[in-house]
Structure formats: structure tokens, C-alpha cells
Design a protein around this motif. Structure first.
Motif, PDB file in Angstrom:
ATOM      1  N   LEU A   1       0.835  -1.203   0.000  1.00 50.92           N
ATOM      2  CA  LEU A   1       0.000   0.000   0.000  1.00 50.92           C
ATOM      3  C   LEU A   1       0.874   1.258   0.000  1.00 50.92           C
ATOM      4  O   LEU A   1       0.590   2.232  -0.699  1.00 50.92           O
ATOM      5  N   ILE A   2       1.963   1.215   0.780  1.00 51.50           N
ATOM      6  CA  ILE A   2       2.906   2.350   0.809  1.00 51.50           C
ATOM      7  C   ILE A   2       3.457   2.591  -0.587  1.00 51.50           C
ATOM      8  O   ILE A   2       3.587   3.731  -1.039  1.00 51.50           O
ATOM      9  N   GLU A   3       3.742   1.499  -1.277  1.00 55.06           N
ATOM     10  CA  GLU A   3       4.285   1.580  -2.645  1.00 55.06           C
ATOM     11  C   GLU A   3       3.376   2.395  -3.584  1.00 55.06           C
ATOM     12  O   GLU A   3       3.876   3.208  -4.364  1.00 55.06           O
ATOM     13  N   VAL A   4       2.082   2.209  -3.502  1.00 57.56           N
ATOM     14  CA  VAL A   4       1.170   2.888  -4.445  1.00 57.56           C
ATOM     15  C   VAL A   4       0.672   4.242  -3.926  1.00 57.56           C
ATOM     16  O   VAL A   4      -0.039   4.959  -4.646  1.00 57.56           O
ATOM     17  N   ALA A   5       1.025   4.606  -2.699  1.00 63.42           N
ATOM     18  CA  ALA A   5       0.540   5.869  -2.125  1.00 63.42           C
ATOM     19  C   ALA A   5       1.325   7.061  -2.670  1.00 63.42           C
ATOM     20  O   ALA A   5       2.444   6.904  -3.168  1.00 63.42           O
ATOM     21  N   ASP A   6       0.723   8.261  -2.575  1.00 67.48           N
ATOM     22  CA  ASP A   6       1.404   9.485  -2.995  1.00 67.48           C
ATOM     23  C   ASP A   6       2.146  10.131  -1.838  1.00 67.48           C
ATOM     24  O   ASP A   6       3.260  10.612  -2.004  1.00 67.48           O
ATOM     25  N   THR A   7       1.506  10.174  -0.674  1.00 75.76           N
ATOM     26  CA  THR A   7       2.111  10.817   0.497  1.00 75.76           C
ATOM     27  C   THR A   7       1.976   9.873   1.678  1.00 75.76           C
ATOM     28  O   THR A   7       0.874   9.400   1.964  1.00 75.76           O
ATOM     29  N   VAL A   8       3.094   9.586   2.320  1.00 74.05           N
ATOM     30  CA  VAL A   8       3.092   8.671   3.464  1.00 74.05           C
ATOM     31  C   VAL A   8       3.847   9.329   4.612  1.00 74.05           C
ATOM     32  O   VAL A   8       4.981   9.785   4.440  1.00 74.05           O
ATOM     33  N   THR A   9       3.199   9.400   5.766  1.00 75.22           N
ATOM     34  CA  THR A   9       3.854   9.932   6.958  1.00 75.22           C
ATOM     35  C   THR A   9       3.885   8.867   8.041  1.00 75.22           C
ATOM     36  O   THR A   9       2.877   8.192   8.271  1.00 75.22           O
ATOM     37  N   GLU A  10       5.046   8.747   8.685  1.00 77.12           N
ATOM     38  CA  GLU A  10       5.119   7.872   9.849  1.00 77.12           C
ATOM     39  C   GLU A  10       5.104   8.745  11.098  1.00 77.12           C
ATOM     40  O   GLU A  10       5.991   9.569  11.308  1.00 77.12           O
ATOM     41  N   MET A  11       4.063   8.569  11.916  1.00 80.84           N
ATOM     42  CA  MET A  11       3.970   9.311  13.167  1.00 80.84           C
ATOM     43  C   MET A  11       4.830   8.582  14.205  1.00 80.84           C
ATOM     44  O   MET A  11       4.524   7.451  14.584  1.00 80.84           O
ATOM     45  N   GLN A  12       5.904   9.229  14.631  1.00 76.74           N
ATOM     46  CA  GLN A  12       6.817   8.602  15.604  1.00 76.74           C
ATOM     47  C   GLN A  12       6.569   9.179  16.996  1.00 76.74           C
ATOM     48  O   GLN A  12       6.484  10.397  17.161  1.00 76.74           O
ATOM     49  N   VAL A  13       6.532   8.277  17.988  1.00 78.23           N
ATOM     50  CA  VAL A  13       6.350   8.715  19.377  1.00 78.23           C
ATOM     51  C   VAL A  13       7.650   9.308  19.893  1.00 78.23           C
ATOM     52  O   VAL A  13       8.663   8.605  19.935  1.00 78.23           O
ATOM     53  N   ILE A  14       7.636  10.547  20.286  1.00 80.22           N
ATOM     54  CA  ILE A  14       8.766  11.099  21.042  1.00 80.22           C
ATOM     55  C   ILE A  14       8.437  10.936  22.535  1.00 80.22           C
ATOM     56  O   ILE A  14       9.243  10.493  23.323  1.00 80.22           O
ATOM     57  N   LYS A  15       7.213  11.276  22.917  1.00 72.57           N
ATOM     58  CA  LYS A  15       6.706  10.952  24.255  1.00 72.57           C
ATOM     59  C   LYS A  15       5.181  10.905  24.192  1.00 72.57           C
ATOM     60  O   LYS A  15       4.573  11.437  23.267  1.00 72.57           O
ATOM     61  N   HIS A  16       4.573  10.235  25.189  1.00 71.98           N
ATOM     62  CA  HIS A  16       3.103  10.130  25.197  1.00 71.98           C
ATOM     63  C   HIS A  16       2.570  10.224  26.626  1.00 71.98           C
ATOM     64  O   HIS A  16       3.049   9.535  27.518  1.00 71.98           O
ATOM     65  N   ALA A  17       1.556  11.092  26.795  1.00 66.22           N
ATOM     66  CA  ALA A  17       0.976  11.370  28.112  1.00 66.22           C
ATOM     67  C   ALA A  17       0.486  10.107  28.818  1.00 66.22           C
ATOM     68  O   ALA A  17       0.567  10.003  30.047  1.00 66.22           O
ATOM     69  N   PHE A  18      -0.008   9.131  28.036  1.00 66.23           N
ATOM     70  CA  PHE A  18      -0.536   7.885  28.592  1.00 66.23           C
ATOM     71  C   PHE A  18       0.496   7.196  29.479  1.00 66.23           C
ATOM     72  O   PHE A  18       0.161   6.664  30.549  1.00 66.23           O
ATOM     73  N   LYS A  19       1.762   7.230  29.048  1.00 63.34           N
ATOM     74  CA  LYS A  19       2.839   6.586  29.823  1.00 63.34           C
ATOM     75  C   LYS A  19       3.092   7.287  31.147  1.00 63.34           C
ATOM     76  O   LYS A  19       3.687   6.716  32.049  1.00 63.34           O
ATOM     77  N   ASP A  20       2.684   8.562  31.236  1.00 58.69           N
ATOM     78  CA  ASP A  20       2.841   9.301  32.483  1.00 58.69           C
ATOM     79  C   ASP A  20       1.589   9.214  33.352  1.00 58.69           C
ATOM     80  O   ASP A  20       1.413  10.010  34.273  1.00 58.69           O
ATOM     81  N   GLY A  21       0.708   8.276  33.011  1.00 61.24           N
ATOM     82  CA  GLY A  21      -0.459   8.057  33.865  1.00 61.24           C
ATOM     83  C   GLY A  21      -1.657   8.935  33.540  1.00 61.24           C
ATOM     84  O   GLY A  21      -2.606   9.010  34.311  1.00 61.24           O
ATOM     85  N   ILE A  22      -1.601   9.616  32.382  1.00 53.96           N
ATOM     86  CA  ILE A  22      -2.735  10.470  32.005  1.00 53.96           C
ATOM     87  C   ILE A  22      -3.677   9.670  31.110  1.00 53.96           C
ATOM     88  O   ILE A  22      -3.265   9.071  30.126  1.00 53.96           O
ATOM     89  N   VAL A  23      -4.947   9.637  31.487  1.00 54.75           N
ATOM     90  CA  VAL A  23      -5.972   8.894  30.758  1.00 54.75           C
ATOM     91  C   VAL A  23      -6.170   9.486  29.350  1.00 54.75           C
ATOM     92  O   VAL A  23      -5.896  10.673  29.140  1.00 54.75           O
ATOM     93  N   ALA A  24      -6.614   8.665  28.405  1.00 55.29           N
ATOM     94  CA  ALA A  24      -6.937   9.165  27.059  1.00 55.29           C
ATOM     95  C   ALA A  24      -7.988  10.261  27.183  1.00 55.29           C
ATOM     96  O   ALA A  24      -9.092  10.019  27.683  1.00 55.29           O
ATOM     97  N   GLN A  25      -7.638  11.485  26.754  1.00 58.28           N
ATOM     98  CA  GLN A  25      -8.477  12.647  27.036  1.00 58.28           C
ATOM     99  C   GLN A  25      -9.468  12.926  25.911  1.00 58.28           C
ATOM    100  O   GLN A  25      -9.098  12.907  24.734  1.00 58.28           O
ATOM    101  N   ALA A  26     -10.703  13.262  26.315  1.00 56.00           N
ATOM    102  CA  ALA A  26     -11.704  13.729  25.348  1.00 56.00           C
ATOM    103  C   ALA A  26     -11.155  14.942  24.607  1.00 56.00           C
ATOM    104  O   ALA A  26     -10.577  15.841  25.207  1.00 56.00           O
ATOM    105  N   GLY A  27     -11.318  14.969  23.300  1.00 57.27           N
ATOM    106  CA  GLY A  27     -10.841  16.099  22.507  1.00 57.27           C
ATOM    107  C   GLY A  27      -9.451  15.849  21.961  1.00 57.27           C
ATOM    108  O   GLY A  27      -9.100  16.317  20.897  1.00 57.27           O
ATOM    109  N   ILE A  28      -8.671  15.080  22.696  1.00 56.35           N
ATOM    110  CA  ILE A  28      -7.305  14.792  22.251  1.00 56.35           C
ATOM    111  C   ILE A  28      -7.268  13.435  21.556  1.00 56.35           C
ATOM    112  O   ILE A  28      -6.913  13.340  20.391  1.00 56.35           O
ATOM    113  N   GLU A  29      -7.641  12.375  22.281  1.00 56.03           N
ATOM    114  CA  GLU A  29      -7.566  11.022  21.697  1.00 56.03           C
ATOM    115  C   GLU A  29      -8.882  10.515  21.113  1.00 56.03           C
ATOM    116  O   GLU A  29      -8.877   9.546  20.361  1.00 56.03           O
ATOM    117  N   TRP A  30     -10.002  11.116  21.465  1.00 52.60           N
ATOM    118  CA  TRP A  30     -11.282  10.617  20.958  1.00 52.60           C
ATOM    119  C   TRP A  30     -12.340  11.704  20.973  1.00 52.60           C
ATOM    120  O   TRP A  30     -12.130  12.750  21.540  1.00 52.60           O
TER     121      TRP A  30
END
Lengths: 205, 205
Positions: free
Chosen positions: A176-205
Motif C-alpha cells: 500500500l505504501i508503494e502505491v501511495a502518494d504521500t506517506v507519513t510515519e507518526m513517531q512517538v517522542i513521548k506520550h501522556a498515557f505513559k505518564d499516567g494520564i488517561v486518554a483525554q476527550a478532545g485529544i484522543e477521541w
């Protein structure tokens, strides 16, 4: 810094930006083809689906009709769903999943749901009135072989020429990547979830 | 594959997903803190601003009021601006830039514009009625030292506890990444622009 220093900085900035503009103008001159594009947002980081919905917003701003199919999501109501259901004449929204694979725990039923979602996707992909199609979490259905990647690619290839398609989710298959025009890989630098913050309304869903 | 093979695949899948669910449940149990988060979208890939606008859409779906400040953009009309201006009671939208640095070519005027945009940002950051603030392309203003990063961090720190802030743009300063909750680097795998396709309405603007 005295005034002469600042003048120098400003003059150097001006010259550097003039050169950069020449380069950018050349690039823009070289890129004039208009066509519907296939965009893939993959990787483990945040921003894959939200970027897809941001493009939906842009498309709506340009007066396009939009079709959304959510492949895995559907078990719970999300902010994007509540919002987009306000515009039934502009957006057709289908949340056709039943939750993440570790919640459903039922491969046969997941496959059934994925096939039904792809049928809906195909209806959008054959409708030239639809300017943008968002296939949210499709990559996950492909990663688990719930859908056949070659069939998916064939259906994407057959879509109207000016229709944009956005595909999101972890684990995009190389075909699929082969036939796509634009492909972005979202890389985690840090994530609030790992610091004990629940998935927040407006941010994650 | 015969039926026994498929049964085996389905059974293994079910067992693997049960184990994964236990792990996920533990992680979710450990992440219960509710708070406003600072999200940064950086990197050279597509999806930084669009992900920001996707979160704006989610926030609106949850009934939050949103404030948007665009730091570099503002010279041309975009899909997101046209769309969001339909909801003056829900979104305050301020496009306060005059274009990319290589178009303006005027450092003093860029700084003036960035400072004015930050004043608007501060009004949002001191208003508890605003649930989400999107500071689009702020990273670029920081990268060029148009704004003082320590002052920006101090103002972000002083915001209402439950307010979410999204910062986008290339070149996020390390000091800002340090204080953020969630940071994603958008990496280019491929980009349509390089294949001669013009920046498309709905996709890039």
C-alpha cells in the motif's frame, strides 16, 4: 546587541530568505499536476486519525463531500463522530468496527465486520460526488489479513481521478505504501498515557 | 487451508488477544489522571497542522470552546479557516501570520506579527472557558527566535488546569519538548509534492 548587530542579522535573514524563495519557487513550478492523492498516516505515534479528520475539515471548507469509514472504531462514541453527524448533507459517517482486536478477541467476527466496512468503502470509491474518503484504521484490518491488500489496491486504483483517499492506522502494508502518494510515519517522542494520564476527550477521541 | 487450520488460527488469535487485553487493562488502570495536556506535532512530514485541526474537531464534538492562533499562515485563505468561521460561537479563529519566512523576507515585521499573535494566544491561555487552544506553526516562530521560549513556556504553565494546548510546526525547541505531555514527530516516508503534484485543496490547505 547594538543596532548594527541587529541590522546585520536582519540583512542576513533577508538574503537567506530571498535564496530560499528562489528554491521554493522552482519546486512549486515543478509541481503543478492536479490529481486525487492517496495519503497514508502510519506509525505508533499520535496524530494518524486526527490528521485524517483535519483533512476532512479542510475538504469541507472547500465544499467537498466526504465519506468516512472507521474500520476498528465503532464500539464507543467519539468526538469526531458526534461532530460530523451534524452535517449529514456534507459527510457520510460509518463507524463499522467493534473495538480493538484485543477487545473483540474474535477473528471471524472481526473479518466479517472488516468485509462489511470495505463494501461501504467501495461505494464511496465509486462515487465521483465524493471528493475525499477517509478510511480510518484500515491499516489494522490489512495487518491482520482481514482484507486482501491486492483487492484493496485494485479498488483504490479504480476510484475517480480527482478523489482523495486518506488511510490511517499502525502497520501499513508495504504494498500500500508503494502505491501511495504521500506517506507519513507518526513517531512517538513521548506520550501522556505513559505518564499516567488517561486518554483525554478532545485529544484522543 | 482446511477447516482445522482455520480453527487453529482463530483459537490462537483469541488466546493472543486475551493476553493482550490483560496487558492493556493494566495500562489503562495505571493511567487515570485527568488533566489538560500539551501536545506537540513536529518533524518534516505531513500531518502536523491537520492533526491539530482533527483534535479541534474532536473537542467541538465534546462541546468544548476552541481558540486557534495561526502564527505563520494568514496570507491565503485555507479550508480549515473557511470551515471554522462557520462556528463563531464555538471557535475563535485568528490567522495572524503573513506567510512563510521565505515569502515575507522581513525579520522585523515577522517578529512584530509573532508578538501580536502571542498576545492573542495569551488571551486564550488565561480563559478557562476555552477547552482547547491550537497554536499552529508556533514552533517556527520559536525556531527563528521571534518569541522567547522561556516566556512561552511560562505562559503555557500558567494556563487553566484542564485546558489542552496543541503546538505545531517544524523545529520544536528542546525546552518545549521537555515540558510537553505528548510529542509526535511526523516523518516523511514519501510526499506527493516531490512527484510533481501541486499542494491540493483539502489535503494541504
Amino acid at each position: 546587541m547594538n543596532n548594527t548587530d541587529i541590522d546585520n542579522i536582519n540583512t542576513r535573514h533577508h538574503r537567506r530568505m530571498q535564496r530560499k524563495k528562489e528554491l521554493m519557487d522552482q519546486k512549486i513550478e515543478a509541481a503543478q499536476r492536479e490529481t486525487g492523492v492517496l495519503v497514508i498516516n502510519c506509525g505508533n505515534g499520535k496524530g494518524k486519525s486526527s490528521s485524517g479528520f483535519g483533512m476532512v475539515m479542510r475538504a469541507m471548507g472547500h465544499g467537498m463531500k466526504v465519506g468516512v469509514v472507521q474500520f476498528i472504531k465503532g464500539a464507543m462514541s467519539t468526538g469526531e463522530e458526534v461532530f460530523l453527524r451534524r452535517f449529514p448533507d456534507e459527510v457520510q459517517f460509518h463507524a463499522m468496527g467493534e473495538g480493538y482486536t484485543w477487545n473483540t478477541q474474535n477473528r471471524e467476527r472481526d473479518i466479517e465486520k472488516a468485509l462489511a466496512a470495505w463494501e461501504q468503502a467501495k461505494r464511496f470509491l465509486s462515487d465521483p460526488e465524493i471528493g475525499m474518503v477517509l478510511l480510518d484504521e484500515l491499516n489494522i484490518a490489512l495487518k491482520y489479513n482481514y482484507l486482501d491488500v491486492q483487492q484493496v489496491i485494485a479498488d483504490l486504483d479504480g476510484r475517480p481521478e480527482m478523489q482523495h483517499v486518506i488511510v490511517t492506522g499502525r502497520g501499513a502494508p508495504p504494498e500500500l505504501i508503494e502505491v501511495a502518494d504521500t506517506v507519513t510515519e507518526m513517531q512517538v517522542i513521548k506520550h501522556a498515557f505513559k505518564d499516567g494520564i488517561v486518554a483525554q476527550a478532545g485529544i484522543e477521541w
